[in-house]
Write an enzyme that holds these catalytic residues in place. Structure first.
Site, PDB file in Angstrom:
ATOM      1  N   GLU A 437       0.839  -1.199   0.000  1.00 19.67           N
ATOM      2  CA  GLU A 437       0.000   0.000   0.000  1.00 19.67           C
ATOM      3  C   GLU A 437       0.877   1.253   0.000  1.00 19.67           C
ATOM      4  O   GLU A 437       1.691   1.451   0.891  1.00 19.67           O
ATOM      5  CB  GLU A 437      -0.896  -0.010   1.254  1.00 19.67           C
ATOM      6  CG  GLU A 437      -1.643   1.307   1.472  1.00 19.67           C
ATOM      7  CD  GLU A 437      -2.471   1.323   2.764  1.00 19.67           C
ATOM      8  OE1 GLU A 437      -2.485   0.294   3.483  1.00 19.67           O
ATOM      9  OE2 GLU A 437      -3.109   2.353   3.031  1.00 19.67           O
ATOM     10  N   ASP A 510      -1.413  -0.936   5.632  1.00 19.10           N
ATOM     11  CA  ASP A 510      -1.295  -0.315   6.953  1.00 19.10           C
ATOM     12  C   ASP A 510      -2.269  -0.947   7.935  1.00 19.10           C
ATOM     13  O   ASP A 510      -3.292  -1.495   7.545  1.00 19.10           O
ATOM     14  CB  ASP A 510      -1.591   1.190   6.849  1.00 19.10           C
ATOM     15  CG  ASP A 510      -0.498   1.921   6.088  1.00 19.10           C
ATOM     16  OD1 ASP A 510       0.613   1.359   5.988  1.00 19.10           O
ATOM     17  OD2 ASP A 510      -0.766   3.039   5.605  1.00 19.10           O
ATOM     18  N   ASP A 512      -4.539   0.175   9.657  1.00 18.01           N
ATOM     19  CA  ASP A 512      -5.655   1.072   9.987  1.00 18.01           C
ATOM     20  C   ASP A 512      -6.859   0.732   9.102  1.00 18.01           C
ATOM     21  O   ASP A 512      -6.818  -0.226   8.331  1.00 18.01           O
ATOM     22  CB  ASP A 512      -5.233   2.536   9.803  1.00 18.01           C
ATOM     23  CG  ASP A 512      -4.736   2.807   8.378  1.00 18.01           C
ATOM     24  OD1 ASP A 512      -4.960   1.957   7.490  1.00 18.01           O
ATOM     25  OD2 ASP A 512      -4.120   3.864   8.156  1.00 18.01           O
ATOM     26  N   ASP A 514      -8.170   2.207   6.459  1.00 14.15           N
ATOM     27  CA  ASP A 514      -7.890   2.228   5.024  1.00 14.15           C
ATOM     28  C   ASP A 514      -7.147   0.973   4.589  1.00 14.15           C
ATOM     29  O   ASP A 514      -7.445   0.386   3.555  1.00 14.15           O
ATOM     30  CB  ASP A 514      -7.055   3.461   4.666  1.00 14.15           C
ATOM     31  CG  ASP A 514      -7.940   4.623   4.268  1.00 14.15           C
ATOM     32  OD1 ASP A 514      -9.178   4.428   4.255  1.00 14.15           O
ATOM     33  OD2 ASP A 514      -7.401   5.703   3.985  1.00 14.15           O
TER      34      ASP A 514
END
Ligand code: TTJ
Length: 657
Positions: A437, A510, A512, A514
């Site tokens: 990412e 990541d 998180d 997203d």
């Protein structure tokens, strides 16, 4: 206690000890999966009772001491003395291997072929089991224990005393409390999310039955969930289309029986392009499909084509529409209840019984044809037919375009692999592809990797959400095109695993929201268009650390909050803590050390079930409408409905006699 009791006792104990010796053979694993399997074994019994119409409520309670209670308001496990074995039905169910739960096959109706190993296995692998049966105006109780005997050998699931009558009651039902044995399981931590999801699924599959989950493990933070669907799988289909735009308001619902196989079908098309089929046999998800799905598809295609001709949507000269055309944007739930189920396939989730195909074909044809002919359903029928006709046109255009693209790429002979940094080695058996990412993390990964066998493909921003797209649109997307080209396998019908250039495809995103979203999109893509990559075990999720802990020169990394707590406790005072918000915050060396170096990294292999789950959840989280998403997020919130359960436990008609 009489002699006979002792004799049967010895024989029984041998059986349960065998379970203890090889728990994996009976519940799959001794990890978290196996632990939850214990719960499902017990829940299945209560659901059986409800599915046969004798109970309408099932409650699961997770206690502070890691024990779990499952209760129903059914007829109760038989308390009478078993003729041959000379002990109560309860004791037979909990101490006899194979007999567990399936005590009386005749009266049991349909039960799951895979989950049938039953209550005695749970007993064998529990520190204790307490059974409470209320029936015929009386409450009975029996306790079983596993412990180390004086000779050092384990005694498993031993009854502490025969079944005992304890009091007079009005209600009826069965209540089981068990504590999985910490000497067997690596973890005793049950997962609220996993359990609530399964209970909701069971509620959809067993209309009218209330399922309640209570989690009282955390002080001052009691969590509850309750599921009850009067519409059953009709509600299931509506729910799955909730964040989409349905083509018609009322799902088509069909129920019928053939050759002792009960078939239930709910169908609703949406204006999208993907097919979402959820099939079950005896409440068990058949993720790999099988004969029932084949029968469903064959009958749907036949009946719809017949309708299209009758309605003049297809003329005599027109070729029939394909099955895929009728399934574009289709959301369907198919639920069978049947005896002697045969499961096949890699994950034993594919139905093999040939008679299931005939039964589904028969029931669907028998009911769907008249439904479509009924004038008050004309609007629905025409919408389905017209959507399919359009799908056929698009399919033809796509085919032409694909052919052209193929020709073109042959001519140019220059595969486009945008930002891929390939590895230097050519051994597909050891090579790895990291899909990373973000460009900055991609840059670090390129510098940090071992270029001999690690290739890096950075993704810019979020890839296209494949959920709402047709194959040609997916292929047109640059991010996906570079993935497809990098892998070398082709896609969809053209997929050929022998072209695969990497042994491991590792998704690095990541830690998180997203990152999770991107991961879900990629998994959905693989699930939909390159399923074999997942079933063959090539897809992995890389786990970057969440924290860096530094004290003086010493640096350590923690991959979870639990690990962090442990480390900081061990380190004592005077350390600095960095929380990684994204992969991009790590320099190349750190990324290599923590996440890419095969000697230190941790990877999670994606299994078909995970990917199928993602499909479930993705459908939910990625639509355009906001409503259902909010519902999903607040699903685990509190709502106080325990009292309804008490009502149900006593108000069931069969209870009054
Ligand atoms: C069997 O046939 C006679 C009437 O009762 C049937 C029966 O066993 N019903 C039954 C079993 N209801 N509930 C259970 C049950 C519930 C739990 C939670 C666990 C187990 C092992 C059985």
């Amino acid at each position: 206690m009489n002699k006979q009791y002792d004799v049967s006792d010895i024989k029984v104990m041998e059986g349960l000890e065998a379970v203890r010796m090889r728990p994996g053979m009976y519940i799959g694993s001794t990890g978290s999966r196996g632990l939850h399997h214990m719960l499902w074994e017990i829940v299945d019994n209560a659901v059986d009772e409800a599915a046969n119409g004798y109970a309408d409520a099932v409650r699961v309670t997770l206690h502070k001491d890691d024990s779990v209670t499952v209760e129903d308001n059914g007829r109760g496990i038989p308390v009478g003395i078993h003729e041959k074995l000379g002990v109560s039905g309860v004791e037979v169910v909990f101490t006899q291997l194979h007999a567990g739960g399936k005590f009386d096959n005749e009266s049991y109706g349909f039960s799951g072929g895979l989950h049938g190993v039953g209550a005695s296995v749970v007993n064998a692998l529990s520190e204790y089991v307490e059974v409470e049966v209320c029936t015929g105006g009386k409450m009975y109780r029996q306790t079983f224990r596993s412990y180390e005997g004086p000779d050092g050998k384990m005694v498993s699931g031993k009854p502490m005393a025969p079944l005992e009558e304890v009091s007079r009651v009005r209600r009826q039902g069965t209540k089981i409390t068990f504590l999985p044995d910490k000497r067997v399981f690596e973890t005793l931590e049950m997962n609220f999310g996993i359990i609530s999801k399964r209970l909701r699924e069971l509620a959809y599959l067993n209309k009218g039955v209330t399922f309640i989950l209570i989690d009282e493990r955390e002080w001052g933070n009691k969590k509850e969930a309750e599921y009850h669907y009067e519409g059953g799988i009709i509600d299931f289909v509506r729910y799955m289309n909730a964040d989409k735009t349905p083509l018609y308001d009322e799902p088509i619902y069909i129920a019928g029986k053939r050759d002792d196989i009960a078939v239930e079908i709910a169908i609703q098309h949406n204006d999208g392009y993907t097919e979402s089929m959820f099939s079950y046999v005896n409440n068990i998800p058949t993720t790999e499909g099988g004969t029932h799905e084949t029968g469903f598809k064959a009958a749907l295609t036949k009946v719809m084509n017949d309708y299209c001709r009758k309605a003049g949507i297809l003329k005599d000269k027109d070729p029939s529409l394909s099955g895929e055309d009728f399934r574009e944007g289709l959301t369907a739930v198919l639920s069978l209840k049947m005896h002697s189920v045969q499961f096949e396939g890699q994950t034993k989730t594919k139905l093999g019984n040939t008679e299931a195909r005939t039964a589904v074909e028969y029931v669907l044809t028998e009911h769907l044809a008249p439904y479509l002919d009924d004038l008050k359903n004309a609007d629905t029928a025409n919408k389905i037919a017209e959507k399919a006709a359009k799908a056929a046109k698009v399919r033809e255009a796509t085919r032409k375009a694909k052919n052209m693209a193929r020709e073109k790429s042959k001519l140019e002979n220059a595969p486009l692999v945008g930002k891929l940094s390939s590895c230097t080695g050519r051994n597909a058996k050891i090579n790895e592809l990291f899909i990373v990412e973000g460009d900055s993390a991609g840059g670090s990964a390129k510098q940090g990797r071992d270029r001999r066998f690690q290739g890096i493909l950075p993704l810019r921003g979020k890839p296209l959400n494949v959920e709402k797209k047709r194959l040609d649109q997916v292929i047109a997307n640059e991010e996906f095109r570079s993935i497809i080209t990098a892998l070398g396998t082709g896609i969809g019908e053209d997929f050929d695993i022998s072209g695969l250039k990497y042994d491991k495809i590792i998704i690095l995103s990541d830690a998180d929201q997203d990152g999770a979203h991107i991961r879900a999109i990629l998994l959905t893509f693989f699930f939909r268009y390159m399923k074999e990559l997942i079933t063959d075990g090539h897809v992995y999720i890389g786990l970057p650390p969440l924290y860096k802990i530094q004290k003086g020169k010493e640096i350590r990394y923690a991959y979870s909050d639990g690990e962090l707590a442990k480390m900081t406790r061990a380190i004592g005072k005077g350390y600095t803590l960095q929380r990684y918000k994204g992969l991009g915050e790590m320099n190349p060396e750190q990324l290599w050390e923590t996440t890419m170096n095969p000697e230190h990294r941790s990877l999670v292999r994606v299994e078909l079930e995970d990917a199928a789950d993602v499909d479930h959840i993705v459908t939910l989280l990625m639509g355009d409408k906001v409503g259902p998403r909010r519902e999903y997020i607040s699903e685990f919130a509190n709502f106080n409905k325990t009292d309804t359960f008490e009502e149900k436990m006593t108000a069931h008609p069969a209870a009054e006699r």
